[in-house]
Design an enzyme around this catalytic site. Structure first.
Site, PDB file in Angstrom:
ATOM      1  N   TYR A  51     -52.878  25.253 -15.487  1.00  0.00           N
ATOM      2  CA  TYR A  51     -51.925  24.204 -15.878  1.00  0.00           C
ATOM      3  C   TYR A  51     -51.493  24.457 -17.317  1.00  0.00           C
ATOM      4  O   TYR A  51     -52.331  24.704 -18.188  1.00  0.00           O
ATOM      5  CB  TYR A  51     -52.556  22.805 -15.765  1.00  0.00           C
ATOM      6  CG  TYR A  51     -52.048  22.059 -14.555  1.00  0.00           C
ATOM      7  CD1 TYR A  51     -50.679  21.840 -14.402  1.00  0.00           C
ATOM      8  CD2 TYR A  51     -52.904  21.590 -13.573  1.00  0.00           C
ATOM      9  CE1 TYR A  51     -50.183  21.175 -13.290  1.00  0.00           C
ATOM     10  CE2 TYR A  51     -52.417  20.922 -12.463  1.00  0.00           C
ATOM     11  CZ  TYR A  51     -51.053  20.719 -12.323  1.00  0.00           C
ATOM     12  OH  TYR A  51     -50.558  20.065 -11.237  1.00  0.00           O
ATOM     13  N   GLU A  53     -48.542  22.611 -19.058  1.00  0.00           N
ATOM     14  CA  GLU A  53     -47.391  21.789 -19.461  1.00  0.00           C
ATOM     15  C   GLU A  53     -47.104  21.970 -20.952  1.00  0.00           C
ATOM     16  O   GLU A  53     -48.033  22.053 -21.766  1.00  0.00           O
ATOM     17  CB  GLU A  53     -47.657  20.302 -19.210  1.00  0.00           C
ATOM     18  CG  GLU A  53     -47.666  19.921 -17.755  1.00  0.00           C
ATOM     19  CD  GLU A  53     -49.069  19.844 -17.197  1.00  0.00           C
ATOM     20  OE1 GLU A  53     -49.940  20.615 -17.678  1.00  0.00           O
ATOM     21  OE2 GLU A  53     -49.288  19.028 -16.300  1.00  0.00           O
ATOM     22  N   ASP A 197     -23.024  28.163 -14.130  1.00  0.00           N
ATOM     23  CA  ASP A 197     -24.109  28.486 -13.201  1.00  0.00           C
ATOM     24  C   ASP A 197     -23.836  29.915 -12.734  1.00  0.00           C
ATOM     25  O   ASP A 197     -22.982  30.154 -11.881  1.00  0.00           O
ATOM     26  CB  ASP A 197     -24.082  27.492 -12.037  1.00  0.00           C
ATOM     27  CG  ASP A 197     -25.119  27.815 -10.969  1.00  0.00           C
ATOM     28  OD1 ASP A 197     -25.696  28.919 -11.006  1.00  0.00           O
ATOM     29  OD2 ASP A 197     -25.329  26.968 -10.084  1.00  0.00           O
ATOM     30  N   THR A 223     -30.518  31.355 -11.182  1.00  0.00           N
ATOM     31  CA  THR A 223     -31.738  31.695 -10.464  1.00  0.00           C
ATOM     32  C   THR A 223     -32.125  33.108 -10.899  1.00  0.00           C
ATOM     33  O   THR A 223     -31.320  33.831 -11.494  1.00  0.00           O
ATOM     34  CB  THR A 223     -31.532  31.664  -8.936  1.00  0.00           C
ATOM     35  OG1 THR A 223     -30.358  32.412  -8.618  1.00  0.00           O
ATOM     36  CG2 THR A 223     -31.382  30.249  -8.421  1.00  0.00           C
ATOM     37  N   LYS A 226     -31.573  36.522  -7.235  1.00  0.00           N
ATOM     38  CA  LYS A 226     -30.397  37.032  -6.508  1.00  0.00           C
ATOM     39  C   LYS A 226     -30.082  38.443  -7.040  1.00  0.00           C
ATOM     40  O   LYS A 226     -30.937  39.311  -6.948  1.00  0.00           O
ATOM     41  CB  LYS A 226     -29.244  36.046  -6.640  1.00  0.00           C
ATOM     42  CG  LYS A 226     -29.574  34.663  -6.022  1.00  0.00           C
ATOM     43  CD  LYS A 226     -28.382  33.748  -5.967  1.00  0.00           C
ATOM     44  CE  LYS A 226     -28.674  32.466  -5.211  1.00  0.00           C
ATOM     45  NZ  LYS A 226     -29.201  31.389  -6.057  1.00  0.00           N
ATOM     46  N   ARG A 232     -38.477  34.407  -6.877  1.00  0.00           N
ATOM     47  CA  ARG A 232     -37.743  33.169  -6.588  1.00  0.00           C
ATOM     48  C   ARG A 232     -38.016  32.164  -7.704  1.00  0.00           C
ATOM     49  O   ARG A 232     -39.175  31.827  -7.988  1.00  0.00           O
ATOM     50  CB  ARG A 232     -38.224  32.629  -5.241  1.00  0.00           C
ATOM     51  CG  ARG A 232     -37.489  31.456  -4.685  1.00  0.00           C
ATOM     52  CD  ARG A 232     -37.705  31.371  -3.185  1.00  0.00           C
ATOM     53  NE  ARG A 232     -37.075  32.512  -2.531  1.00  0.00           N
ATOM     54  CZ  ARG A 232     -35.771  32.615  -2.262  1.00  0.00           C
ATOM     55  NH1 ARG A 232     -34.958  31.611  -2.541  1.00  0.00           N
ATOM     56  NH2 ARG A 232     -35.278  33.687  -1.693  1.00  0.00           N
TER      57      ARG A 232
HETATM   58  N1  DSN Z   1     -28.632  29.240  -1.144  1.00  0.00           N
HETATM   59  C1  DSN Z   1     -27.988  30.003  -2.164  1.00  0.00           C
HETATM   60  C2  DSN Z   1     -26.958  30.909  -1.622  1.00  0.00           C
HETATM   61  O1  DSN Z   1     -27.156  31.413  -0.524  1.00  0.00           O
HETATM   62  O2  DSN Z   1     -25.949  31.164  -2.264  1.00  0.00           O
HETATM   63  C3  DSN Z   1     -27.423  29.168  -3.243  1.00  0.00           C
HETATM   64  O3  DSN Z   1     -28.401  28.333  -3.761  1.00  0.00           O
END
Ligand code: DSN
Length: 416
Positions: A51, A53, A197, A223, A226, A232
């Site tokens: 933990y 925080e 974003d 994120t 990707k 993730r």
């Molecule tokens: N689920 C993602 C996508 O496939 O673009 C976006 O959060």
């Protein structure tokens, strides 16, 4: 996984089967990728037990010396990668990162202008079924009906009429480059904050193959899993002026303990992204997307906006007399994984839309080149021209497996 096999054969079997599926399928979901063994190893560590925080070197619990070391490295590497003034690597996911950014910059019910979900935006950009649409007052811009690209004059008109407190750029199904500098100009003209974003295109931005939002935006969320090819999770980049508000919105505003094992894996992925080979990889992602796009157009497919500048393609299946859902199911049987997707001005529903979305980050990681992307396009065309031909789909599935075994992933990771 010998301990897991002894302890829980059911979950062991599920995980093993999923590894085998990933090894044998052509993955075209534009938001997915294949992390390195080093990233996987960092995630599967006892850092999950801790933990922590708070922020590095300012924690609420003891025993955080090595957690501080790992998180500090992740932050330093992310700053170097994107040239950001401040980075928080604790957000668990993209949705949380966006919520935290809104919490930091806005009051509830404030006005936000973002891209409409059915034109390529994201659920957290104001959909009425999402927290964003419930907590804030969203208006939206879309793409032009003719060009199917963002029309900045139209964005400006809407911004002048709506007078939003914040303008949001970024998308999850938009195949073209986004002009962040122009967005910033519009935001300045109407006195709005500017947020980006960049989840889908973060890897391309890190490789300097897409216009960079970091110099222009107050806050950038992304994120990490990707095109960036990390674990993730997510992170928030911002100007120093917003640093305190962002950190407070993450903890204690929205989250509790950070996922320290995932943060260590983020650090590993950022180190990989700082290597020259990462830019070569991202160039190949775009070349593969363009080769796939050209093949599909040669096969008579209509692509939204007529092509792609990035890692993804949006295919309008209307002239092929098949829906997105039917295409997704038929391609799945043939070993090609993609997702049904709305196209701009779609007359069908999100559950059975007119299009599919295809992306090349995962196939490029496993070593596919232009000729492989072309082959994939030809298989897609064959399946979609004759979707109920089971013999054809079985044959293509065999061919897919052969191509995948020439580009192995995670060799030796499926113990018996
Ligand atoms: N689920 C993602 C996508 O496939 O673009 C976006 O959060």
């Amino acid at each position: 996984m010998e301990h897991l096999k002894k302890t829980d054969i059911e979950i062991f079997t599920g995980i093993n089967s999923e590894i085998a599926r990933q090894q044998n399928v052509i993955e075209l979901i534009a938001s997915e990728n294949i992390v390195s063994r080093a990233v996987l190893e960092a995630m599967g560590t006892p850092l999950t037990n801790k933990y922590s925080e708070g922020m590095p070197f300012k924690r609420y619990y003891g025993g955080n010396d090595y957690i501080d070391y790992c998180e500090d490295l992740a932050v330093k590497r992310a700053k170097e990668l994107f040239g950001a003034e401040h980075v928080n690597v604790q957000p668990h996911a993209g949705s949380q990162a966006n919520m935290e950014a809104y919490f930091a910059l806005l009051e509830l019910k404030d006005k936000i202008l973002g891209m409409a979900l059915d034109h390529g935006g994201h659920l957290t950009h104001g959909s009425h079924v999402n927290f964003s649409g419930k907590f804030y007052t969203f208006s939206s811009y879309g793409v032009d009906k003719e060009t199917e690209m963002i029309d900045l004059d139209n964005v400006r008109e809407i911004a002048q009429k709506e007078q939003p407190r914040l303008i949001l750029a970024g998308a999850s199904a938009y195949p073209r480059s986004i002009n962040f500098k122009a967005f910033k100009g519009i935001a300045d003209d109407v006195g709005a904050l500017f947020m980006v974003d960049m989840a889908h295109i973060a890897g391309l931005i890190a490789a300097k193959l897409h216009p960079d939002p970091v110099p222009y935006a107050d806050v950038v969320t992304t994120t990490t899993h990707k095109t960036l090819r990390g674990p993730r999770g997510a992170m928030i980049l911002c100007k120093e002026a917003h640093a305190k508000a962002i950190d407070k919105a993450v903890f204690p505003g929205m989250q509790g303990g950070p996922l320290d094992h995932v943060i260590a894996a983020k650090a590993v992925a950022f180190k990989e992204a700082l290597e020259p080979s990462f830019a070569i990889y991202q160039k190949q992602v775009i070349s593969n997307a363009q080769a796939l796009a050209e093949t599909l157009m040669d096969e008579g497919f209509r692509l939204v906006s007529g092509g792609t500048d990035n890692h993804l393609i949006l295919v309008d299946l209307t002239n092929k007399n098949i829906t997105g859902k039917e295409a997704e199911i038929a391609l799945d049987v043939a070993g090609i994984c993609c997702n049904k997707n709305m196209i701009p001005y779609d007359t069908r529903s999100p559950f059975n839309p007119s299009g599919i979305r295809l992306g090349t980050p995962a196939i490029t990681t496993r070593g596919f080149r232009e000729e492989d992307a072309k082959q994939v396009g030809e298989w897609i065309s064959k399946v979609i021209s004759d979707p109920s031909n089971e013999t054809l789909k079985k044959q293509i599935n065999r061919d897919v497996q052969e191509l995948c075994s020439a580009h192995r992933i995670y060799a030796g990771l499926t113990p018996q």
